[in-house]
Design a protein around this motif. Structure first.
Motif, mmCIF file in Angstrom:
data_model
loop_
_atom_site.group_PDB
_atom_site.id
_atom_site.type_symbol
_atom_site.label_atom_id
_atom_site.label_comp_id
_atom_site.label_asym_id
_atom_site.label_seq_id
_atom_site.Cartn_x
_atom_site.Cartn_y
_atom_site.Cartn_z
ATOM 1 N N ASP A 38 47.002 54.906 15.942
ATOM 2 C CA ASP A 38 47.360 56.323 15.979
ATOM 3 C C ASP A 38 46.180 57.257 15.724
ATOM 4 O OD1 ASP A 38 50.047 55.872 16.580
ATOM 5 O OD2 ASP A 38 50.528 55.524 14.467
ATOM 6 N N ALA A 39 44.961 56.706 15.637
ATOM 7 C CA ALA A 39 43.783 57.537 15.366
ATOM 8 C C ALA A 39 43.520 58.500 16.522
ATOM 9 C CB ALA A 39 42.563 56.664 15.114
ATOM 10 N N VAL A 40 43.777 58.058 17.746
ATOM 11 C CA VAL A 40 43.568 58.886 18.936
ATOM 12 C C VAL A 40 44.794 58.748 19.818
ATOM 13 C CG1 VAL A 40 42.137 59.283 20.970
ATOM 14 C CG2 VAL A 40 41.088 58.487 18.873
ATOM 15 N N ASN A 41 45.364 59.866 20.219
ATOM 16 C CA ASN A 41 46.530 59.855 21.102
ATOM 17 C C ASN A 41 46.338 60.856 22.230
ATOM 18 O OD1 ASN A 41 48.368 57.980 19.927
ATOM 19 N ND2 ASN A 41 48.717 59.430 18.262
ATOM 20 N N VAL A 42 47.106 60.666 23.279
ATOM 21 C CA VAL A 42 47.128 61.639 24.369
ATOM 22 C C VAL A 42 47.872 62.876 23.852
ATOM 23 C CG1 VAL A 42 47.953 62.074 26.700
ATOM 24 C CG2 VAL A 42 47.145 59.796 26.071
ATOM 25 N N GLY A 43 47.261 64.030 23.989
ATOM 26 C CA GLY A 43 47.827 65.262 23.448
ATOM 27 C C GLY A 43 49.248 65.539 23.960
ATOM 28 N N ALA A 44 49.498 65.242 25.219
ATOM 29 C CA ALA A 44 50.810 65.515 25.813
ATOM 30 C C ALA A 44 51.917 64.679 25.160
ATOM 31 C CB ALA A 44 50.778 65.249 27.308
ATOM 32 N N LEU A 45 51.533 63.555 24.536
ATOM 33 C CA LEU A 45 52.532 62.665 23.944
ATOM 34 C C LEU A 45 52.825 62.993 22.484
ATOM 35 C CD1 LEU A 45 51.354 59.268 25.432
ATOM 36 C CD2 LEU A 45 53.183 60.752 26.240
ATOM 37 N N MET A 46 52.059 63.905 21.905
ATOM 38 C CA MET A 46 52.279 64.244 20.498
ATOM 39 C C MET A 46 53.491 65.158 20.358
ATOM 40 S SD MET A 46 48.389 64.683 19.167
ATOM 41 C CE MET A 46 48.875 64.662 17.475
ATOM 42 N N ASP A 47 54.190 65.028 19.234
ATOM 43 C CA ASP A 47 55.348 65.872 18.969
ATOM 44 C C ASP A 47 54.917 67.324 18.859
ATOM 45 O OD1 ASP A 47 57.135 63.772 18.910
ATOM 46 O OD2 ASP A 47 56.841 63.432 16.753
ATOM 47 N N LYS A 48 55.688 68.177 19.526
ATOM 48 C CA LYS A 48 55.401 69.621 19.445
ATOM 49 C C LYS A 48 56.157 70.188 18.249
ATOM 50 C CE LYS A 48 54.563 70.369 24.310
ATOM 51 N NZ LYS A 48 54.702 69.081 24.941
ATOM 52 N N LYS A 49 55.430 70.953 17.437
ATOM 53 C CA LYS A 49 56.052 71.520 16.218
ATOM 54 C C LYS A 49 56.049 73.014 16.277
ATOM 55 C CE LYS A 49 54.919 67.557 13.532
ATOM 56 N NZ LYS A 49 54.520 66.959 12.340
#
Length: 135
Positions: free
Chosen positions: A124-135
């Motif tokens: 989880d150190a680097v993820n695709v931004g589009a896949l991150m939860d939007k808050k």
């Protein structure tokens, strides 16, 4: 489910397939997409590639095209991505173009660097931004 949700799910599945292939040190020359609809009917497509790959970008772009070739608008229960005809990661065969701008090599270097960060600091150190939860 909206088109954007399908795209994000396929991106997550492509990232998962990429990581599994990298962990087994293989590339594939065939990518496939299978859709199971809510009525349990199944449709699938596959594509033979001109090159071997385990790059997330390649997997995502080919599988997204295959998904839209198969998708008929009905509610979807499950999407499966797969790779076939595995070759060793070290067996690098590719038809180069005279007009290649080097972008494929740059993407491969980028993904290798990201994989290095993931292996050192965790998945989880680097993820695709589009896949991150939007808050």
């Amino acid at each position: 489910t909206t088109q954007e949700e399908f795209k994000l799910n396929i991106m997550a599945l492509a990232d998962s397939l990429h990581l599994r292939m990298k962990s087994h040190h293989v590339k594939c020359t065939v990518l496939s997409v299978q859709i199971k609809y809510s009525d349990f009917t199944v449709c699938s497509r596959q594509r033979q590639l001109d090159y071997s790959t385990n790059l997330m970008y390649d997997i995502f772009s080919v599988c997204l095209e295959l998904f839209y070739e198969v998708y008929n608008g009905k509610p979807v229960r499950a999407i499966t991505l797969g790779g076939a005809h595995p070759v060793s990661e070290n067996d690098n065969f590719m038809q180069f173009s005279l007009f290649d701008d080097g972008s494929r090599q740059k993407r491969e270097n980028l993904e290798n660097a990201l994989d290095g960060i993931r292996s050192k600091y965790g998945i989880d150190a680097v993820n695709v931004g589009a896949l991150m939860d939007k808050k």
